[in-house]
Design an enzyme around this catalytic site. Structure first.
Site, PDB file in Angstrom:
ATOM      1  N   HIS A 102       0.790  -1.234   0.000  1.00 40.42           N
ATOM      2  CA  HIS A 102       0.000   0.000   0.000  1.00 40.42           C
ATOM      3  C   HIS A 102       0.821   1.283   0.000  1.00 40.42           C
ATOM      4  O   HIS A 102       0.325   2.346  -0.381  1.00 40.42           O
ATOM      5  CB  HIS A 102      -0.985   0.018   1.176  1.00 40.42           C
ATOM      6  CG  HIS A 102      -0.355  -0.193   2.515  1.00 40.42           C
ATOM      7  ND1 HIS A 102       0.546   0.681   3.087  1.00 40.42           N
ATOM      8  CD2 HIS A 102      -0.522  -1.195   3.439  1.00 40.42           C
ATOM      9  CE1 HIS A 102       0.908   0.251   4.278  1.00 40.42           C
ATOM     10  NE2 HIS A 102       0.288  -0.894   4.515  1.00 40.42           N
ATOM     11  N   HIS A 131      -1.809  -0.671  -4.110  1.00 37.67           N
ATOM     12  CA  HIS A 131      -3.173  -0.864  -3.642  1.00 37.67           C
ATOM     13  C   HIS A 131      -3.626   0.385  -2.895  1.00 37.67           C
ATOM     14  O   HIS A 131      -2.897   0.932  -2.077  1.00 37.67           O
ATOM     15  CB  HIS A 131      -3.258  -2.080  -2.708  1.00 37.67           C
ATOM     16  CG  HIS A 131      -3.179  -3.382  -3.415  1.00 37.67           C
ATOM     17  ND1 HIS A 131      -4.215  -4.287  -3.449  1.00 37.67           N
ATOM     18  CD2 HIS A 131      -2.185  -3.944  -4.142  1.00 37.67           C
ATOM     19  CE1 HIS A 131      -3.851  -5.347  -4.146  1.00 37.67           C
ATOM     20  NE2 HIS A 131      -2.629  -5.157  -4.570  1.00 37.67           N
TER      21      HIS A 131
END
EC number: 2.7.7.7
Length: 235
Positions: free
Chosen positions: A57, A152
Site C-alpha cells: 500500500h 493498492h
C-alpha cells in the site's frame, strides 16, 4: 436498494495479533447506480506497518502520523454504512479487521450495523472455478482498465470492485451517471423498422441431381448411409 462497495488497507495480515486498519474506501450504489457519495479516510493505526504490507500500500508511518485515529472517524463511518448491503472482495479478511476496530470502541461487530455482506471472491469462485479470481484478474476478465493501479489503495480498489460487481451480476457495464438510453438507431425510430422480406429460391433439376450424386459418393465412402443422407431422409 443501497449498497456500499468497501475496501481496506491494513498494517499487516492478522487483526487479532494487533494489526490495524490504515485506510477505508467506500463507493455507494443506489439501485445499481453510482451516486458519487463516496467515503474515504486515512487512519493513524498507532503502530508501524509490516514490511510486506508497506510494499503493497505504500502508506508510511510518517504519512499516517497526523491522520485521525479510528475512534475519531467511527461515528462518521457508522452513519455512512448503516443498514446498507456491503460488498467486499475476500470479505472475511476485511470483516476481521472491521470487527476488531468496532469492538475496540465498544460498538459490537461491524456486521451488527449493516443489512448484509456480499463476498465477490466467493461469487467469482462459483462462476469461474479453478481460475484466478483476484481483483486484477477479474478486471481483466471484464475488460475493466486498472492500468492506473500501481499500489493498492482502498478507494481505487473499491471503485474497481464496483465495476467488477456490476459485471458479475450482469448489470450495467458503465458506472456513468449521465448516460441516457438510446431510443433510435441512425435516426430511425425502432418501432417503425420493418422486417426484410425473405425470398426462397428452390433448387432446379440439375442442382438436385448434383446433390444426389454427392450424397451417393459419401454413402460409398462410409459403406452405408452417411449422416447427410439420414438427415435428408428424416425430412
Amino acid at each position: 436498494m443501497r449498497q456500499i462497495v468497501l475496501d481496506t488497507e491494513t498494517t499487516g495480515l492478522n487483526a487479532r495479533s494487533g494489526d490495524r486498519i490504515i485506510e477505508i474506501g467506500c463507493v455507494e450504489l443506489v439501485n445499481r447506480q453510482l451516486t458519487g457519495n463516496n467515503f474515504h479516510r486515512y487512519i493513524n493505526p498507532e503502530r508501524d506497518s509490516e514490511e510486506g504490507a508497506l510494499a503493497v500500500h505504500g502508506l508510511t508511518t510518517d504519512f499516517l502520523s497526523d491522520k485521525p485515529k479510528f475512534a475519531e472517524i467511527v461515528d462518521e463511518l457508522h452513519a455512512y454504512i448503516r443498514d446498507a448491503e456491503v460488498i467486499i472482495h475476500n470479505a472475511p479478511f476485511d470483516l476481521g479487521f472491521l470487527d476488531e476496530e468496532f469492538k475496540r470502541v465498544a460498538m459490537g461487530k461491524f456486521t451488527d450495523h449493516v443489512a448484509g455482506v456480499i463476498d465477490t471472491l466467493m461469487e467469482a469462485k462459483s462462476l469461474y472455478p479453478g481460475k484466478r479470481n483476484s481483483l486484477d484478474a477479474l478486471c481483466d476478465r471484464y475488460g475493466i482498465s486498472n492500468a492506473h493501479r500501481v499500489l493498492h489503495g482502498a478507494l481505487l480498489d473499491a471503485e474497481l470492485l464496483a465495476e467488477v460487481y456490476l459485471g458479475m451480476t450482469r448489470g450495467q457495464n458503465s458506472l456513468s451517471m449521465d448516460l441516457e438510453p438510446e431510443v433510435a438507431t441512425a435516426g430511425v425510430e425502432l418501432e417503425v423498422v420493418a422486417l426484410a422480406e425473405i425470398i426462397v429460391h428452390a433448387a432446379d433439376a440439375d442442382e438436385l441431381a448434383a446433390h444426389a450424386s454427392l450424397l451417393d459418393g459419401l454413402d460409398k465412402e462410409v459403406k452405408g448411409p452417411s449422416v447427410w443422407r439420414a438427415a435428408e431422409e428424416a425430412h
